[in-house]
Design a protein around this motif. Structure first.
Motif: not given
Ligand code: CTP
Ligand code: ZN
Length: 154
Positions: A76-83, A114-135
């Motif tokens: 998500l931050l370094a798409p062309n990185a290699t590990v 968003c409730i994640t700022h007031s409740e002690p929950v772990d953030t969670s995002f779904a990754v949506i890749a569409k037409n070269d843009s990542i949401k």
């Protein structure tokens, strides 16, 4: 061994090398993924000359083997990185990254209501890749944000 950074950052005996991080993203990768929260030696190289990308950042973590799941989160931050996995000074595995389906506990939600700022929950995002843009779509408020707007928040 690479012509890119020979002698620029010392070779390691065992551990992981995250290579080909876009220049100026190395610190963010380190911080967001808490890669420095370890007792193992971490060395970083910033703005190293790279034959393929002009300048690059690089992170080496001794005695820690980054698994495929974490590696893909780095995409998500370094798409062309290699590990690279290093064992007894040899590269024994080279992962190229593919986007994960989800990213948990890494980013904060840009929606201040968003409730994640007031409740002690772990953030969670779904990754949506569409037409070269990542949401990234927040599991809690269900709003979708560009990758950049989420990644640049902290
Ligand atoms: N590396 C290291 N310690 C070792 C072996 C390799 O720190 N004992 C680092 C290299 O400096 C390089 C990365 O691990 O940054 C990958 O090594 P290698 O595959 O040998 O380099 P390249 O062929 O240049 O890799 P790529 O094709 O991915 O650019
Ligand atoms: Zn949210």
């Amino acid at each position: 061994m690479t012509k890119d950074n020979k002698l620029q950052v010392e070779a390691i005996k065992n551990g992981s090398v995250i290579d080909h991080i876009p220049a100026h993203s190395g610190i963010k990768v380190l911080r967001l993924f808490q890669l420095h929260q370890t007792q193992n030696r971490v060395t970083i190289g910033l703005n190293l000359p790279s034959s393929v990308q002009g300048l690059k950042d690089l992170i080496k973590i001794e005695n820690v083997f980054i698994d495929e799941e974490l590696a893909n989160q780095l995409a998500l931050l370094a798409p062309n990185a290699t590990v690279n996995r290093i064992e007894d000074y040899e590269v024994t595995k080279k992962l190229t990254l593919s986007l994960p389906q989800k990213v948990n506990r890494v980013f904060q939600c840009p929606n201040s209501n968003c409730i994640t700022h007031s409740e002690p929950v772990d953030t969670s995002f779904a990754v949506i890749a569409k037409n070269d843009s990542i949401k990234l779509k927040c599991k809690y408020c269900e709003k979708a944000f560009s990758r950049e707007s989420v990644a640049e928040r902290r």
